[in-house]
Design a protein around this motif. Structure first.
Motif, PDB file in Angstrom:
ATOM      1  N   PHE A 221       0.779  -1.235   0.000  1.00 34.02           N
ATOM      2  CA  PHE A 221       0.000   0.000   0.000  1.00 34.02           C
ATOM      3  C   PHE A 221       0.813   1.290   0.000  1.00 34.02           C
ATOM      4  CE2 PHE A 221      -2.905  -3.138   1.981  1.00 34.02           C
ATOM      5  CZ  PHE A 221      -3.972  -3.036   1.109  1.00 34.02           C
ATOM      6  N   CYS A 222       2.110   1.213   0.279  1.00 33.81           N
ATOM      7  CA  CYS A 222       2.888   2.451   0.424  1.00 33.81           C
ATOM      8  C   CYS A 222       3.790   2.712  -0.783  1.00 33.81           C
ATOM      9  CB  CYS A 222       3.721   2.400   1.703  1.00 33.81           C
ATOM     10  SG  CYS A 222       2.714   2.246   3.199  1.00 33.81           S
ATOM     11  N   TYR A 223       4.146   3.965  -0.946  1.00 33.83           N
ATOM     12  CA  TYR A 223       5.048   4.408  -2.007  1.00 33.83           C
ATOM     13  C   TYR A 223       4.501   4.152  -3.405  1.00 33.83           C
ATOM     14  CZ  TYR A 223       8.224   4.444   1.983  1.00 33.83           C
ATOM     15  OH  TYR A 223       8.776   4.677   3.211  1.00 33.83           O
ATOM     16  N   ASP A 228       6.277  10.477   0.362  1.00 31.21           N
ATOM     17  CA  ASP A 228       6.697   9.638   1.484  1.00 31.21           C
ATOM     18  C   ASP A 228       5.634   9.772   2.569  1.00 31.21           C
ATOM     19  OD1 ASP A 228       7.877   8.387   3.633  1.00 31.21           O
ATOM     20  OD2 ASP A 228       9.816   9.392   3.442  1.00 31.21           O
ATOM     21  N   GLU A 229       4.845   8.709   2.754  1.00 29.65           N
ATOM     22  CA  GLU A 229       3.707   8.784   3.666  1.00 29.65           C
ATOM     23  C   GLU A 229       4.109   9.009   5.118  1.00 29.65           C
ATOM     24  OE1 GLU A 229       4.041   6.470   1.280  1.00 29.65           O
ATOM     25  OE2 GLU A 229       2.141   6.098   0.250  1.00 29.65           O
ATOM     26  N   PHE A 230       5.328   8.640   5.481  1.00 33.07           N
ATOM     27  CA  PHE A 230       5.811   8.822   6.846  1.00 33.07           C
ATOM     28  C   PHE A 230       7.018   9.759   6.855  1.00 33.07           C
ATOM     29  CE2 PHE A 230       3.350   4.950   6.826  1.00 33.07           C
ATOM     30  CZ  PHE A 230       2.614   5.040   7.994  1.00 33.07           C
ATOM     31  N   CYS A 235      10.893   7.494  10.409  1.00 32.96           N
ATOM     32  CA  CYS A 235      11.128   6.570   9.293  1.00 32.96           C
ATOM     33  C   CYS A 235      11.152   7.285   7.942  1.00 32.96           C
ATOM     34  CB  CYS A 235      10.071   5.475   9.293  1.00 32.96           C
ATOM     35  SG  CYS A 235      10.134   4.420  10.759  1.00 32.96           S
ATOM     36  N   ALA A 236      11.281   8.594   7.966  1.00 35.74           N
ATOM     37  CA  ALA A 236      11.357   9.366   6.727  1.00 35.74           C
ATOM     38  C   ALA A 236      12.506   8.877   5.861  1.00 35.74           C
ATOM     39  CB  ALA A 236      11.554  10.841   7.047  1.00 35.74           C
ATOM     40  N   GLY A 237      12.251   8.817   4.563  1.00 37.70           N
ATOM     41  CA  GLY A 237      13.295   8.430   3.626  1.00 37.70           C
ATOM     42  C   GLY A 237      13.506   6.944   3.476  1.00 37.70           C
ATOM     43  N   SER A 238      12.628   6.120   4.070  1.00 38.89           N
ATOM     44  CA  SER A 238      12.743   4.672   3.867  1.00 38.89           C
ATOM     45  C   SER A 238      12.646   4.367   2.375  1.00 38.89           C
ATOM     46  CB  SER A 238      11.637   3.935   4.627  1.00 38.89           C
ATOM     47  OG  SER A 238      11.752   4.143   6.021  1.00 38.89           O
ATOM     48  N   ALA A 239      13.521   3.488   1.901  1.00 37.96           N
ATOM     49  CA  ALA A 239      13.646   3.270   0.457  1.00 37.96           C
ATOM     50  C   ALA A 239      12.450   2.546  -0.141  1.00 37.96           C
ATOM     51  CB  ALA A 239      14.920   2.489   0.166  1.00 37.96           C
ATOM     52  N   ASN A 240      11.797   1.707   0.669  1.00 45.35           N
ATOM     53  CA  ASN A 240      10.693   0.894   0.165  1.00 45.35           C
ATOM     54  C   ASN A 240       9.893   0.363   1.351  1.00 45.35           C
ATOM     55  OD1 ASN A 240      12.236  -1.328   1.189  1.00 45.35           O
ATOM     56  ND2 ASN A 240      13.372  -1.377  -0.757  1.00 45.35           N
ATOM     57  N   ALA A 243      11.968  -1.562   4.048  1.00 46.93           N
ATOM     58  CA  ALA A 243      12.738  -0.667   4.913  1.00 46.93           C
ATOM     59  C   ALA A 243      11.826   0.086   5.870  1.00 46.93           C
ATOM     60  CB  ALA A 243      13.542   0.310   4.069  1.00 46.93           C
ATOM     61  N   LEU A 244      10.670   0.510   5.380  1.00 46.51           N
ATOM     62  CA  LEU A 244       9.717   1.201   6.231  1.00 46.51           C
ATOM     63  C   LEU A 244       9.267   0.292   7.374  1.00 46.51           C
ATOM     64  CD1 LEU A 244       7.790   3.550   6.915  1.00 46.51           C
ATOM     65  CD2 LEU A 244       6.148   2.530   5.295  1.00 46.51           C
ATOM     66  N   ALA A 245       8.915  -0.938   7.065  1.00 47.52           N
ATOM     67  CA  ALA A 245       8.451  -1.872   8.092  1.00 47.52           C
ATOM     68  C   ALA A 245       9.535  -2.152   9.120  1.00 47.52           C
ATOM     69  CB  ALA A 245       7.982  -3.173   7.448  1.00 47.52           C
ATOM     70  N   ALA A 246      10.776  -2.282   8.672  1.00 43.61           N
ATOM     71  CA  ALA A 246      11.884  -2.531   9.604  1.00 43.61           C
ATOM     72  C   ALA A 246      12.073  -1.351  10.547  1.00 43.61           C
ATOM     73  CB  ALA A 246      13.162  -2.806   8.833  1.00 43.61           C
ATOM     74  N   CYS A 247      11.967  -0.145  10.016  1.00 46.13           N
ATOM     75  CA  CYS A 247      12.089   1.054  10.836  1.00 46.13           C
ATOM     76  C   CYS A 247      10.940   1.143  11.832  1.00 46.13           C
ATOM     77  CB  CYS A 247      12.114   2.292   9.940  1.00 46.13           C
ATOM     78  SG  CYS A 247      12.147   3.853  10.859  1.00 46.13           S
ATOM     79  N   ILE A 248       9.732   0.880  11.378  1.00 48.47           N
ATOM     80  CA  ILE A 248       8.570   0.941  12.265  1.00 48.47           C
ATOM     81  C   ILE A 248       8.692  -0.084  13.379  1.00 48.47           C
ATOM     82  CG2 ILE A 248       6.087   0.481  12.402  1.00 48.47           C
ATOM     83  CD1 ILE A 248       5.807   1.783   9.660  1.00 48.47           C
ATOM     84  N   ARG A 249       9.152  -1.284  13.043  1.00 53.60           N
ATOM     85  CA  ARG A 249       9.311  -2.312  14.084  1.00 53.60           C
ATOM     86  C   ARG A 249      10.272  -1.836  15.169  1.00 53.60           C
ATOM     87  NH1 ARG A 249      10.322  -8.806  14.201  1.00 53.60           N
ATOM     88  NH2 ARG A 249      11.647  -8.815  16.044  1.00 53.60           N
ATOM     89  N   ASP A 250      11.375  -1.218  14.780  1.00 58.10           N
ATOM     90  CA  ASP A 250      12.320  -0.696  15.773  1.00 58.10           C
ATOM     91  C   ASP A 250      11.650   0.324  16.683  1.00 58.10           C
ATOM     92  OD1 ASP A 250      14.353  -2.268  14.804  1.00 58.10           O
ATOM     93  OD2 ASP A 250      15.422  -0.648  13.773  1.00 58.10           O
ATOM     94  N   GLN A 251      10.806   1.182  16.105  1.00 58.58           N
ATOM     95  CA  GLN A 251      10.109   2.187  16.901  1.00 58.58           C
ATOM     96  C   GLN A 251       9.125   1.533  17.872  1.00 58.58           C
ATOM     97  OE1 GLN A 251      11.130   5.341  16.672  1.00 58.58           O
ATOM     98  NE2 GLN A 251      12.491   4.746  15.008  1.00 58.58           N
ATOM     99  N   VAL A 252       8.408   0.517  17.392  1.00 62.86           N
ATOM    100  CA  VAL A 252       7.465  -0.202  18.257  1.00 62.86           C
ATOM    101  C   VAL A 252       8.211  -0.870  19.404  1.00 62.86           C
ATOM    102  CG1 VAL A 252       5.791  -2.091  18.392  1.00 62.86           C
ATOM    103  CG2 VAL A 252       5.779  -0.560  16.410  1.00 62.86           C
TER     104      VAL A 252
END
Length: 283
Positions: A221-223, A228-230, A235-240, A243-252
């Motif tokens: 659903f993204c990109y 950049d939806e976030f 997680c700004a600038g996540s390549a795809n 990468a976005l999901a990996a960044c979000i998981r770290d934040q969670v």
């Protein structure tokens, strides 16, 4: 979450060995477990409120997501906090000697963790960084779909921690047959991969499943467009989507860890930045 967490867990073992220790009695265990269950309900209620307000804003049912979140108009969060406070009064006198703060402190930590998480991801305030469905349907869909997966992942971690902590405190059960004696041992229910009940071990794959669903959703659903939806958050600038999901998981992971660190006064028992792998995470 990084591979170094087993080393962190071993470090906690060393910390535990040198700390003053005393197992909690049955009444104290009941108190701690009641408070932790209340924490999970407060953070779940706050997470649902956040999602609902975001959904209503992007659908243009309301004008301001942040005001909606602050208002808690249906009293869902305040209701869970009130129940937690009542459980504290009923079950926590005298107060346990460790792994306990109070209903007020624990509940505040639970709500704040969810607020911190949406600010991590959307920016603070949230409202200016949401995409309206009428004008940006693809971006709107991304934010709405991903937000649901985030809450599911957070709840999965919390459920695993509670299923580990209850027997950890009890004498004669895994992972500490003598009963956990200090916060260093309790923290291992988060970070020690050598303990099968821990969040790090994720023996039943609940965190892994939640992460995969988040990844699949972000990829689907993204990109879709150049936006950049976030882009206003951590997680700004996540390549795809991966990468976005990996960044979000770290934040969670960061906010989950710090929630229980505050609620249970885990102190030096765990370093949330190290465990989550998120350098900007409060340790």
């Amino acid at each position: 979450m990084r591979a170094v967490t087993l080393i962190v867990g071993l470090g906690v073992l060393a910390l535990s060995a040198g700390a003053a220790s005393a197992q909690l009695g049955n009444t104290e265990q009941k108190c701690v477990n009641k408070i932790n269950k209340g924490v999970s309900k407060v953070h779940a209620a706050q997470g649902k409120l956040n999602s609902s307000c975001i959904k209503d804003r992007v659908s243009e049912k309301i004008l301001d997501a942040d005001a909606c979140i602050a208002a808690d108009a249906k009293g869902k969060v305040s209701g869970k906090q009130g129940k937690l406070n009542a459980d504290d009064v009923q079950n926590c006198t005298p107060a346990p000697s460790f792994a306990y703060t109070s209903g007020v402190v624990a509940g505040s930590a639970a709500a704040q963790a969810e607020l911190d998480l949406i600010h991590d991801l959307y920016g603070n305030p949230v409202n200016p960084n949401l995409y309206l469905c009428d004008t940006n349907p693809a971006e709107c869909l991304c934010q709405r779909q991903v937000n649901g997966r985030i809450n599911k992942l957070f709840r999965a971690m919390s459920k695993i921690f509670l299923k580990c902590k209850n027997p950890a405190l009890a004498i004669g059960k895994d992972p500490f047959p003598a009963g956990a004696a200090n916060v260093g041992e309790i923290a291992q229910c988060i970070s020690n991969a050598g303990i099968g009940l821990s969040v790090q071990a994720d023996t039943k794959g609940k965190v892994a499943d939640g992460t995969q669903q988040l990844t699949d959703t972000a990829q689907q659903f993204c990109y879709a467009n150049m936006l950049d939806e976030f882009g206003a958050g951590a997680c700004a600038g996540s390549a795809n989507g991966i990468a976005l999901a990996a960044c979000i998981r770290d934040q969670v992971e960061c906010r989950f860890c710090n929630m229980y660190k505050a609620a249970d006064a885990l102190g030096a028992g765990i370093n949330c930045a190290t465990w989550s792998g998120e350098a900007s995470c409060p340790p």
